[in-house]
Design a protein around this motif. Structure first.
Motif, PDB file in Angstrom:
ATOM      1  N   ASP A 195       0.805  -1.225   0.000  1.00 55.65           N
ATOM      2  CA  ASP A 195       0.000   0.000   0.000  1.00 55.65           C
ATOM      3  C   ASP A 195       0.839   1.277   0.000  1.00 55.65           C
ATOM      4  N   THR A 196       2.168   1.156  -0.144  1.00 59.38           N
ATOM      5  CA  THR A 196       3.035   2.310   0.087  1.00 59.38           C
ATOM      6  C   THR A 196       3.915   2.620  -1.117  1.00 59.38           C
ATOM      7  N   LEU A 197       3.919   3.893  -1.485  1.00 56.69           N
ATOM      8  CA  LEU A 197       4.837   4.412  -2.499  1.00 56.69           C
ATOM      9  C   LEU A 197       5.599   5.563  -1.854  1.00 56.69           C
ATOM     10  N   SER A 198       6.846   5.307  -1.488  1.00 57.93           N
ATOM     11  CA  SER A 198       7.695   6.312  -0.843  1.00 57.93           C
ATOM     12  C   SER A 198       8.517   6.996  -1.933  1.00 57.93           C
ATOM     13  N   MET A 199       8.077   8.184  -2.320  1.00 52.15           N
ATOM     14  CA  MET A 199       8.780   8.923  -3.375  1.00 52.15           C
ATOM     15  C   MET A 199       8.403  10.396  -3.297  1.00 52.15           C
ATOM     16  N   GLY A 200       9.350  11.238  -3.699  1.00 54.18           N
ATOM     17  CA  GLY A 200       9.136  12.675  -3.633  1.00 54.18           C
ATOM     18  C   GLY A 200       9.889  13.293  -2.479  1.00 54.18           C
ATOM     19  N   MET A 201      10.644  14.361  -2.791  1.00 57.75           N
ATOM     20  CA  MET A 201      11.414  15.072  -1.778  1.00 57.75           C
ATOM     21  C   MET A 201      11.112  16.566  -1.886  1.00 57.75           C
ATOM     22  N   SER A 202      11.963  17.382  -1.300  1.00 55.46           N
ATOM     23  CA  SER A 202      11.644  18.812  -1.182  1.00 55.46           C
ATOM     24  C   SER A 202      11.382  19.482  -2.526  1.00 55.46           C
ATOM     25  N   ASP A 203      12.143  19.110  -3.551  1.00 55.25           N
ATOM     26  CA  ASP A 203      12.042  19.816  -4.838  1.00 55.25           C
ATOM     27  C   ASP A 203      10.986  19.248  -5.777  1.00 55.25           C
ATOM     28  N   ASP A 204      10.400  18.112  -5.425  1.00 55.75           N
ATOM     29  CA  ASP A 204       9.465  17.505  -6.379  1.00 55.75           C
ATOM     30  C   ASP A 204       8.282  16.838  -5.692  1.00 55.75           C
ATOM     31  N   LEU A 205       7.929  17.310  -4.500  1.00 58.77           N
ATOM     32  CA  LEU A 205       6.880  16.619  -3.759  1.00 58.77           C
ATOM     33  C   LEU A 205       5.512  16.730  -4.435  1.00 58.77           C
ATOM     34  N   ILE A 206       5.227  17.865  -5.096  1.00 59.88           N
ATOM     35  CA  ILE A 206       3.900  18.031  -5.702  1.00 59.88           C
ATOM     36  C   ILE A 206       3.684  17.041  -6.847  1.00 59.88           C
ATOM     37  N   PRO A 207       4.596  16.936  -7.840  1.00 66.59           N
ATOM     38  CA  PRO A 207       4.376  15.917  -8.877  1.00 66.59           C
ATOM     39  C   PRO A 207       4.389  14.498  -8.323  1.00 66.59           C
ATOM     40  N   ALA A 208       5.181  14.241  -7.281  1.00 68.36           N
ATOM     41  CA  ALA A 208       5.204  12.906  -6.686  1.00 68.36           C
ATOM     42  C   ALA A 208       3.834  12.547  -6.124  1.00 68.36           C
ATOM     43  N   VAL A 209       3.220  13.477  -5.398  1.00 66.13           N
ATOM     44  CA  VAL A 209       1.892  13.218  -4.832  1.00 66.13           C
ATOM     45  C   VAL A 209       0.856  13.072  -5.942  1.00 66.13           C
ATOM     46  N   GLU A 210       0.946  13.924  -6.960  1.00 67.50           N
ATOM     47  CA  GLU A 210       0.009  13.821  -8.077  1.00 67.50           C
ATOM     48  C   GLU A 210       0.095  12.459  -8.759  1.00 67.50           C
ATOM     49  N   GLU A 211       1.285  11.861  -8.740  1.00 67.87           N
ATOM     50  CA  GLU A 211       1.477  10.571  -9.401  1.00 67.87           C
ATOM     51  C   GLU A 211       1.315   9.382  -8.471  1.00 67.87           C
TER      52      GLU A 211
END
Length: 230
Positions: A195-211
């Protein structure tokens, strides 16, 4: 309001913005505060704002911090590269390990997880961008590895972790995160409980959440630039 409080509010707003764009409930994304190189006092200040989950890369530093904040009952995630001879203290002191990139490490964590503790949550780290400098299994090996890890006792495979290639190209950020999500969905078809997708950091958190990210690992945007010479 302190700098950390202002940063926490800003990052929380960014996560909500991304969830709104993706038509996802904000509760579907967990903020993991990456506290490597930060002091126990800074962790306490962040915890006072309501943050409970903290991510660490360096074992000895993190063990010292865990002891210094043990009265707070925080949730500790290990997110750094793992050497075989360091698995025992990781298995004994963390609730999550995001950086499991080979079966040997998963087997050692399984064998060394204390009997009195809950199962250790683990994520399979995938080198989605195939960079030689990064840890992680290759995408084509992920399903076979995940199946073997999911059968181990005392650990619970929760999903995937990835650190895609750094880029300022928003379209490429989306593409890279989408590829990780598609791999996750392929594996989930065989292991429905992940159930977990750990991805996205300070510079790209918005596209990571969108995806589709369910955990974003944020350090600099919360605590400011790191000083590795301290």
């Amino acid at each position: 309001m302190s700098t950390i409080a202002e940063s926490f509010e800003k990052v929380s707003s960014q996560i909500k913005e991304a969830c709104d764009l993706a038509k996802r409930p904000v509760e579907s994304v967990q903020l993991l505060a990456v506290s490597k190189t930060r002091s126990a006092d800074e962790v306490r200040e962040m915890a006072a704002l309501g943050q409970q989950a903290f991510g660490e890369n360096y074992l000895q530093e993190s063990l010292d911090k865990i002891v210094a904040t043990e009265d707070l009952s925080l949730e500790w995630h290990f997110i750094g590269p793992i050497q075989s001879n360091k698995t025992k203290p990781i298995a004994e002191n963390f609730s999550w390990v995001h950086s499991v990139d080979r079966l040997k490490i998963a087997e050692r964590l399984s064998a060394q997880r204390p009997y009195y503790a809950d199962d250790l949550n683990i994520c399979l780290q995938v080198n989605s961008s195939r960079e030689e400098s990064k840890s992680g299994c290759l995408p084509e090996d992920a399903l076979a590895l995940a199946l073997k890890m999911s059968a181990l006792p005392r650990v619970k495979l929760r999903g995937l972790m990835a650190i895609p290639e750094a880029t300022d190209d928003l379209a490429k950020q989306h593409q890279q995160f989408r590829e990780v999500r598609e791999l996750f969905e392929t594996i989930k078809a065989e292991i429905p409980e992940i159930d977990t997708l750990s991805m996205g950091m300070s510079d790209d958190l918005i596209p990571a959440v969108e995806e589709g990210a369910t955990i974003v690992r944020i350090g600099t945007a919360l605590f400011g630039p790191r000083n590795y010479n301290q």
